[in-house]
Motif scaffolding. Structure first.
Motif, mmCIF file in Angstrom:
data_model
loop_
_atom_site.group_PDB
_atom_site.id
_atom_site.type_symbol
_atom_site.label_atom_id
_atom_site.label_comp_id
_atom_site.label_asym_id
_atom_site.label_seq_id
_atom_site.Cartn_x
_atom_site.Cartn_y
_atom_site.Cartn_z
ATOM 1 N N PRO A 139 44.770 4.146 51.183
ATOM 2 C CA PRO A 139 43.905 4.235 52.574
ATOM 3 C C PRO A 139 42.894 5.127 52.790
ATOM 4 C CG PRO A 139 46.099 4.416 53.395
ATOM 5 C CD PRO A 139 46.036 4.319 51.697
ATOM 6 N N TYR A 140 43.445 6.420 52.041
ATOM 7 C CA TYR A 140 42.564 7.724 52.516
ATOM 8 C C TYR A 140 41.539 7.625 51.158
ATOM 9 C CZ TYR A 140 45.786 8.145 56.194
ATOM 10 O OH TYR A 140 46.642 7.966 57.106
ATOM 11 N N GLY A 141 41.829 7.211 50.155
ATOM 12 C CA GLY A 141 40.968 7.199 49.119
ATOM 13 C C GLY A 141 41.365 8.563 48.061
ATOM 14 N N VAL A 142 42.269 9.265 48.231
ATOM 15 C CA VAL A 142 42.338 10.229 47.683
ATOM 16 C C VAL A 142 42.653 9.994 46.260
ATOM 17 C CG1 VAL A 142 43.916 12.414 47.471
ATOM 18 C CG2 VAL A 142 43.111 11.480 49.710
ATOM 19 N N PHE A 163 37.831 -0.280 38.711
ATOM 20 C CA PHE A 163 38.875 -0.232 39.413
ATOM 21 C C PHE A 163 38.934 -1.369 40.748
ATOM 22 C CE2 PHE A 163 39.801 4.406 39.061
ATOM 23 C CZ PHE A 163 40.855 4.391 37.955
ATOM 24 N N LEU A 164 37.604 -1.286 40.994
ATOM 25 C CA LEU A 164 37.332 -2.181 42.229
ATOM 26 C C LEU A 164 36.892 -3.543 42.113
ATOM 27 C CD1 LEU A 164 36.242 0.649 44.714
ATOM 28 C CD2 LEU A 164 38.504 -0.258 44.650
ATOM 29 N N PHE A 184 44.421 -1.145 46.684
ATOM 30 C CA PHE A 184 43.578 -0.082 47.102
ATOM 31 C C PHE A 184 43.488 0.022 48.392
ATOM 32 C CE2 PHE A 184 41.933 0.374 42.552
ATOM 33 C CZ PHE A 184 42.622 1.626 42.408
ATOM 34 N N HIS A 185 43.338 -0.807 49.400
ATOM 35 C CA HIS A 185 43.425 -0.452 50.721
ATOM 36 C C HIS A 185 44.649 -0.392 51.398
ATOM 37 C CE1 HIS A 185 41.517 -0.997 54.430
ATOM 38 N NE2 HIS A 185 42.107 -2.458 54.734
ATOM 39 N N PHE A 201 32.751 10.666 45.142
ATOM 40 C CA PHE A 201 34.265 10.433 45.551
ATOM 41 C C PHE A 201 34.466 10.814 47.014
ATOM 42 C CE2 PHE A 201 33.885 9.713 40.942
ATOM 43 C CZ PHE A 201 34.314 8.509 41.096
ATOM 44 N N TYR A 207 33.242 8.349 49.396
ATOM 45 C CA TYR A 207 34.008 7.239 49.032
ATOM 46 C C TYR A 207 35.337 7.543 50.061
ATOM 47 C CZ TYR A 207 37.616 4.042 47.665
ATOM 48 O OH TYR A 207 38.685 3.070 47.335
ATOM 49 N N ILE A 208 35.771 8.891 50.171
ATOM 50 C CA ILE A 208 36.847 9.163 51.222
ATOM 51 C C ILE A 208 36.281 9.103 52.603
ATOM 52 C CG2 ILE A 208 38.149 10.862 51.903
ATOM 53 C CD1 ILE A 208 38.526 11.705 48.885
ATOM 54 N N ASN A 220 42.393 -6.191 43.484
ATOM 55 C CA ASN A 220 42.388 -4.771 43.484
ATOM 56 C C ASN A 220 42.024 -4.047 44.815
ATOM 57 O OD1 ASN A 220 43.004 -4.682 40.640
ATOM 58 N ND2 ASN A 220 40.765 -4.868 39.896
ATOM 59 N N ILE A 221 41.098 -4.622 45.318
ATOM 60 C CA ILE A 221 40.590 -4.289 46.772
ATOM 61 C C ILE A 221 41.620 -4.126 47.640
ATOM 62 C CG2 ILE A 221 38.984 -4.585 48.561
ATOM 63 C CD1 ILE A 221 36.916 -5.633 46.272
ATOM 64 N N GLU A 222 42.606 -5.269 47.710
ATOM 65 C CA GLU A 222 43.528 -5.306 48.658
ATOM 66 C C GLU A 222 44.479 -4.290 48.326
ATOM 67 O OE1 GLU A 222 43.637 -7.363 51.150
ATOM 68 O OE2 GLU A 222 41.631 -7.945 50.709
ATOM 69 N N ILE A 240 42.272 7.271 44.415
ATOM 70 C CA ILE A 240 41.143 6.755 43.649
ATOM 71 C C ILE A 240 40.122 8.001 43.268
ATOM 72 C CG2 ILE A 240 39.652 5.831 45.256
ATOM 73 C CD1 ILE A 240 39.092 3.466 43.580
ATOM 74 N N ALA A 241 39.968 8.693 44.015
ATOM 75 C CA ALA A 241 39.065 10.011 43.727
ATOM 76 C C ALA A 241 39.771 10.853 42.688
ATOM 77 C CB ALA A 241 38.918 10.766 45.144
ATOM 78 N N ASN A 245 39.686 -10.366 45.739
ATOM 79 C CA ASN A 245 39.912 -9.356 44.808
ATOM 80 C C ASN A 245 41.233 -8.516 44.931
ATOM 81 O OD1 ASN A 245 39.689 -6.999 43.219
ATOM 82 N ND2 ASN A 245 37.562 -7.028 43.411
ATOM 83 N N MET A 259 35.607 -1.310 53.751
ATOM 84 C CA MET A 259 36.769 -1.528 52.513
ATOM 85 C C MET A 259 36.502 -1.034 51.165
ATOM 86 S SD MET A 259 38.669 -3.754 53.712
ATOM 87 C CE MET A 259 39.633 -4.786 52.394
ATOM 88 N N PRO A 260 37.602 -0.878 50.681
ATOM 89 C CA PRO A 260 37.026 -0.001 49.236
ATOM 90 C C PRO A 260 36.064 -0.686 48.362
ATOM 91 C CG PRO A 260 39.632 -0.580 49.626
ATOM 92 C CD PRO A 260 38.874 -1.243 50.692
ATOM 93 N N ASP A 261 35.871 -1.685 48.406
ATOM 94 C CA ASP A 261 34.503 -2.359 47.461
ATOM 95 C C ASP A 261 33.366 -1.716 48.289
ATOM 96 O OD1 ASP A 261 35.103 -3.862 49.516
ATOM 97 O OD2 ASP A 261 34.634 -5.643 48.725
ATOM 98 N N LEU A 310 35.880 5.401 53.537
ATOM 99 C CA LEU A 310 36.939 4.594 54.086
ATOM 100 C C LEU A 310 37.479 5.027 55.571
ATOM 101 C CD1 LEU A 310 39.428 4.811 50.932
ATOM 102 C CD2 LEU A 310 38.038 2.760 51.942
#
Lengths: 383, 328
Positions: free
Chosen positions: B218-221, A381-382, B213-214, A127, A130-131, B209-211, B223-224, B207, A139-141, A134
């Motif tokens: 945006p920083y992924g915190v 999640f993704l 989360f994007h 993770f 992952y950060i 979900n991706i949109e 989801i982490a 997707n 993109m998240p996926d 990004l």
């Protein structure tokens, strides 16, 4: 048309089909990469079981040819494409997990179940990467698919990237296996940096003997408990625990042997070769691949740090006689059994009688479960 | 033999049933009434077209299904619906088209589309309907199964502009055998959302979900944190479970050992030797035991027998057997 003209025209036609007429500089670069992998595997014994098939697969995938003759791995109907479907559709990784389950002895983990938490902590590498991914603009996926490299588990990386970012799968798989081979180079400096000499000398209590009943119950309860939390991890976790039950049940020895030897070998050969062949220059030599290798490195470093630091933190809560040696924290990154061997080797350098191997195997196999759970979470999640 | 025939028949029935079920999953998906610069047929001609989507996850054969531009009442006079429809299509080609058998194009792969051309020219191929459509009036298209069941229907508005389509908002997302205008929309092809998509998905594969989360993470915190919590929870549950198992089995083992006759007391401890020495001794013994035959030379040799005799001259073979005394 005279006979000579006819022959010349046919020869010219044949020339157009040859690799020499279609070669580009990118093909040459990739062929060199493939040869380098084979060299590393044969000369330096770096994960030869994987790097030889992958390296040769790179050679196969980068022989230049004229498209349209059902030859290439991306051409529908070609033999390579049919074999590649196992990667693309995610059949091979669960089969490998079946073999891993049939090979793995979870006794060291069962003898000291708190080591499971070390395996969980090391997943922060995923993770963390992952950060960073990004932040680099993925993109998240795509970020999720790249970050799973931090799980240090090739089949998991292939499985997840095949689902989330198939176009990046070749680069991700090659990166994951390369860094797994480089664990002896990456991890020891990080481990030394984060531990004091006193901590490295901690002797851990010998593990208790685990009964056969516990070993049999582990895959059954392990499957139910983890997959109820993360059903999306079922293909990997289901096969892992199934393989382990074959091993531990004591009544399916023949099946366990087949799963852990012949079947795993066959799948490894095809998986490695097709993953290598999927790295065609046009797909592989991109800016993204450089980022992926950078992110993979970050993931391994973060995972090692988080594993070691978690053990140090955990020691604050444990009584003096039950303290853990932080050098086993790195093993939480999976990469079985290489990472556990690193714990042992580094430990032995500071105390030649302090064998950490069996203690490190606990977080090491917990890391396998942890990375599969993390893959399931990302897919949930993704996906 | 009988069993084999029965199995083959059973398999045939199963396959027929699967196909029949699959046909219910066919849907009209997109229609273009006036085509002067859009999709072309195999002869390079611009024709009005009708797209059908197989929303099932199995291949569906459309042979002997019927597409008509008027509703067909199947009479209840004992005639089989299939025979009636077949007869009707032959007599009224301007109304009803029977999709011919044996054409590969009419087998629709899972989650894919097939495009029919409404040009009234069946000689051009199986995908060319036997009737054309009048764009100045509203048209209705019906899709019938071979047994006369209505599979789907679409009401196409009158006076559609050239190169525009009337399409389902999401592929295959319509009620069976009924037309619901809310599920359809007009498309002009000017934007991605309004794209004309013959043979392709109306709704771009995206997707959510991706949109989400994007945009929201945006920083992924987030989801982490969430994902690490799940990973920790899963392994924490395992830890707690096997800690309990360990205690239970540990106690049981102690109980079992206690009930056994006392083994030799801890002679090793009494002897004063340290644990390390004991472990080393046990390790060496195990090593010796397990590796006793590990260092074979790997050379296989033939050791010739030195006896000079052969089977012919062997005293052993030459001697007669002891006579066996038979009881009378």
């Amino acid at each position: 048309m005279s006979q000579t003209e006819f022959l010349l025209s046919k020869l010219n036609e044949f020339w157009q089909f040859t690799g020499f007429a279609n070669v580009e500089i990118t093909n040459v670069i990739m062929l060199c990469v493939g040869l380098f992998f084979i060299y590393l595997a044969i000369k330096h014994d770096f994960e030869p079981m994987l790097l030889v098939p992958i390296g040769f697969g790179i050679l196969i995938g980068n022989i230049p040819f004229q498209p349209g003759n059902e030859i290439g791995i991306y051409e529908e109907g070609s033999v390579l494409n049919i074999l590649y479907q196992g990667v693309r559709q995610g059949w091979y990784p669960p089969l490998i997990f079946l073999g891993i389950g049939a090979m793995t002895d979870f006794s060291s983990l069962l003898a000291n179940p708190k080591l499971m938490l070390v395996g969980a902590a090391a997943q922060f590498g995923i993770f963390g990467a992952y950060i960073i991914a990004l932040a680099l603009g993925f993109m998240p996926d795509q970020a999720g698919a790249i970050a799973i490299i931090g799980g240090a588990d090739g089949p998991t990386a292939i499985f997840l990237s095949g689902k989330l970012a198939p176009n990046l799968m070749g680069a991700i798989a090659v990166c994951a296996y390369s860094y797994m081979a480089l664990v002896p180079v990456i991890q020891p400096p990080v481990m030394r940096l984060l531990t004091t000499k006193k901590e490295r000398l901690i002797r851990m209590k010998p593990a208790r003997k685990v009964s056969q009943t516990e070993k049999i119950l582990f895959p059954i309860f392990g499957l139910i408990l983890t997959c109820f939390v993360v059903p999306s991890g079922l293909p990997l976790l289901g096969m892992l625990f199934f393989g382990n039950l074959l091993r531990e049940s004591g009544v399916t020895t023949r099946l366990a042997k087949t799963a852990s030897n012949a079947m795993t070998d066959m799948v490894t050969i095809i998986l490695g070769m097709t993953v290598g062949a999927s790295t065609q220059a046009s797909e592989f030599l991109t800016k993204e691949t450089i980022f992926i290798f950078f992110l993979g490195f970050c993931a391994f470093v973060i995972a090692t740090c988080s594993g070691v630091l978690f053990v140090k933190f955990f020691n604050l809560l444990l009584p003096k006689h039950k303290k853990l040696n932080p050098l086993i924290g790195n093993a939480g990154v999976s990469a079985v059994p290489m990472a556990a061997r690193i714990s042992n080797d580094v430990g032995l350098k500071y105390d030649p009688t302090n064998y950490l191997l069996m203690h490190a195997m606990g977080p090491n196999v917990a890391g396998v479960i942890g990375s599969a759970v993390a893959a399931g979470v990302l897919l949930g999640f993704l996906g | 033999m009988k069993k084999r025939i029965f199995l083959i028949l059973l398999a045939a029935v199963a396959v027929t049933t699967v196909f029949a079920q699959g046909r219910k999953e066919l849907r009209f998906n997109e229609v273009m009434m006036v085509n002067d610069s859009s999709y072309i047929d195999q002869y390079g001609q611009h024709q009005p077209w009708v797209e059908v989507f197989n929303r099932s996850y199995g291949t569906v054969g459309m042979e002997q299904m019927f597409i008509s531009n008027k509703p067909i009442d199947i009479p209840d006079n004992g005639m089989k619906p299939k025979d009636f429809l077949n007869d009707y299509a032959q007599k009224n080609p301007g109304i009803c088209y029977e999709i011919p058998r044996g054409d590969r194009d009419t087998k629709v792969a899972p989650r894919t589309h097939v495009v029919f051309f409404a040009d009234g020219n069946t000689a051009a191929g199986a995908l060319h309907l036997s009737f054309s459509l009048d764009p100045s009036v509203a048209n209705t298209l019906y899709l019938y199964d071979v047994n006369g069941d209505l599979v789907d229907v679409v009401n196409i508005p009158a006076s559609m502009k050239p190169n525009t389509t009337f399409a389902l908002k999401a592929d295959g997302q319509s009620d069976p055998a009924t037309f619901n205008a809310k599920q359809w929309s007009m498309r002009d092809g000017k934007t991605d959302a309004q794209a004309i998509t013959p043979g392709k998905f109306n709704l771009a594969d995206q997707n959510d979900n991706i949109e989400a989360f994007h945009v929201r993470d945006p920083y992924g915190v987030i989801i982490a944190i969430m994902a690490m919590s799940v990973v920790f929870s899963a392994l924490l549950i395992l830890y707690l479970c096997f800690k309990l198992f360990g205690k239970f089995f540990g106690r049981k083992k102690e109980g079992d050992e206690a009930s056994e006759p006392a083994a030799q007391p801890a002679a090793i401890a009494a002897s004063g030797s340290s644990d390390n020495e004991v472990i080393a001794a046990i390790g060496m013994a195990l090593f010796q035991h397990l590796n006793a035959h590990d260092q074979e030379s790997g050379i296989i040799t033939i050791d010739h027998a030195h006896e000079a005799h052969s089977a012919w001259s062997s005293k052993l073979n030459a001697m007669g057997h002891m006579p066996i005394h038979k009881e009378q």
